[in-house]
Design an enzyme around this catalytic site. Structure first.
Site, PDB file in Angstrom:
ATOM      1  N   HIS A  98     -10.178 -24.742  63.130  1.00  9.89           N
ATOM      2  CA  HIS A  98      -9.701 -23.722  64.072  1.00  9.89           C
ATOM      3  C   HIS A  98      -9.491 -24.324  65.460  1.00  9.89           C
ATOM      4  O   HIS A  98     -10.077 -25.339  65.798  1.00  9.89           O
ATOM      5  CB  HIS A  98     -10.683 -22.555  64.167  1.00  9.89           C
ATOM      6  CG  HIS A  98     -12.069 -22.951  64.582  1.00  9.89           C
ATOM      7  ND1 HIS A  98     -12.975 -23.477  63.700  1.00  9.89           N
ATOM      8  CD2 HIS A  98     -12.695 -22.905  65.780  1.00  9.89           C
ATOM      9  CE1 HIS A  98     -14.116 -23.733  64.324  1.00  9.89           C
ATOM     10  NE2 HIS A  98     -13.967 -23.410  65.607  1.00  9.89           N
ATOM     11  N   HIS A 100      -9.482 -23.073  69.619  1.00  8.27           N
ATOM     12  CA  HIS A 100      -9.795 -22.049  70.618  1.00  8.27           C
ATOM     13  C   HIS A 100      -8.673 -22.060  71.656  1.00  8.27           C
ATOM     14  O   HIS A 100      -8.277 -23.137  72.112  1.00  8.27           O
ATOM     15  CB  HIS A 100     -11.082 -22.394  71.376  1.00  8.27           C
ATOM     16  CG  HIS A 100     -12.302 -22.545  70.526  1.00  8.27           C
ATOM     17  ND1 HIS A 100     -13.303 -21.612  70.510  1.00  8.27           N
ATOM     18  CD2 HIS A 100     -12.697 -23.523  69.682  1.00  8.27           C
ATOM     19  CE1 HIS A 100     -14.275 -22.021  69.693  1.00  8.27           C
ATOM     20  NE2 HIS A 100     -13.927 -23.178  69.179  1.00  8.27           N
TER      21      HIS A 100
HETATM   22  P1  5GP Z   1     -16.900 -23.630  66.953  1.00 12.45           P
HETATM   23  O1  5GP Z   1     -18.283 -23.505  67.538  1.00 12.45           O
HETATM   24  O2  5GP Z   1     -16.994 -23.980  65.496  1.00 12.45           O
HETATM   25  O3  5GP Z   1     -15.985 -24.519  67.717  1.00 12.45           O
HETATM   26  O4  5GP Z   1     -16.230 -22.202  67.068  1.00 12.45           O
HETATM   27  C1  5GP Z   1     -16.651 -21.116  66.308  1.00 12.45           C
HETATM   28  C2  5GP Z   1     -16.432 -19.885  67.137  1.00 12.45           C
HETATM   29  O5  5GP Z   1     -16.490 -18.777  66.256  1.00 12.45           O
HETATM   30  C3  5GP Z   1     -17.472 -19.633  68.231  1.00 12.45           C
HETATM   31  O6  5GP Z   1     -16.833 -19.615  69.501  1.00 12.45           O
HETATM   32  C4  5GP Z   1     -18.078 -18.279  67.851  1.00 12.45           C
HETATM   33  O7  5GP Z   1     -18.339 -17.453  68.968  1.00 12.45           O
HETATM   34  C5  5GP Z   1     -17.032 -17.678  66.948  1.00 12.45           C
HETATM   35  N1  5GP Z   1     -17.546 -16.772  65.926  1.00 12.45           N
HETATM   36  C6  5GP Z   1     -18.660 -16.961  65.135  1.00 12.45           C
HETATM   37  N2  5GP Z   1     -18.809 -15.937  64.291  1.00 12.45           N
HETATM   38  C7  5GP Z   1     -17.786 -15.068  64.533  1.00 12.45           C
HETATM   39  C8  5GP Z   1     -17.402 -13.818  63.973  1.00 12.45           C
HETATM   40  O8  5GP Z   1     -18.035 -13.278  63.075  1.00 12.45           O
HETATM   41  N3  5GP Z   1     -16.289 -13.220  64.478  1.00 12.45           N
HETATM   42  C9  5GP Z   1     -15.545 -13.801  65.484  1.00 12.45           C
HETATM   43  N4  5GP Z   1     -14.481 -13.118  65.900  1.00 12.45           N
HETATM   44  N5  5GP Z   1     -15.887 -14.983  66.035  1.00 12.45           N
HETATM   45  C10 5GP Z   1     -16.982 -15.607  65.563  1.00 12.45           C
END
Ligand code: 5GP
Length: 112
Positions: A98, A100
């Site tokens: 993903h 951001h």
């Molecule tokens: P990462 O930390 O892997 O770069 O990004 C994962 C993102 O997913 C985080 O910013 C976190 O806040 C978001 N996230 C985790 N669980 C959920 C969820 O159930 N729904 C949504 N909309 N975002 C989520």
């Protein structure tokens, strides 16, 4: 199954802000800026962008196309940031590729 696959299959809800045949974008549950959107590819089978680059670089292109379309449609001309975290030390918590997209205010510099 990751939480993002559950969002894709509608098993858990999300606030969807952009969707095409290939890409889904929804609001981050814990926003780090006024606008914080997550972009995923519907056909992704990879855990991070580094894997995606090896197996499906076309999907990275689809995601960037979606993010630039979203930025244009939402008048983000003043600026935005695209971030992708890879692995534990990179701050990754969800192992489904993903990006951001952060915007809506003046962003700080990168931190630890
Ligand atoms: P990462 O930390 O892997 O770069 O990004 C994962 C993102 O997913 C985080 O910013 C976190 O806040 C978001 N996230 C985790 N669980 C959920 C969820 O159930 N729904 C949504 N909309 N975002 C989520």
């Amino acid at each position: 199954m990751t939480i993002f696959e559950k969002i894709l299959s509608k098993e858990i809800p999300a606030t969807i802000v952009y969707e095409t045949e290939k890409v889904l974008a929804f609001k981050d549950i814990a926003p780090q800026a006024k606008i914080h959107i997550l972009f995923i590819h519907k056909l992704a089978k990879t855990k991070d962008v580094s894997e995606m680059m090896l197996s499906h670089p076309d999907q990275i292109s689809d995601l960037f196309q979606a993010m630039t379309d979203f930025a244009k449609a939402n008048n983000l001309g003043k600026g935005y940031r695209i971030v992708t975290n890879i692995g534990d030390e990179g701050g990754q918590t969800v192992y489904y590729t993903h990006f951001h997209l952060l915007s809506g205010e003046k962003l700080g510099r990168f931190g630890k």
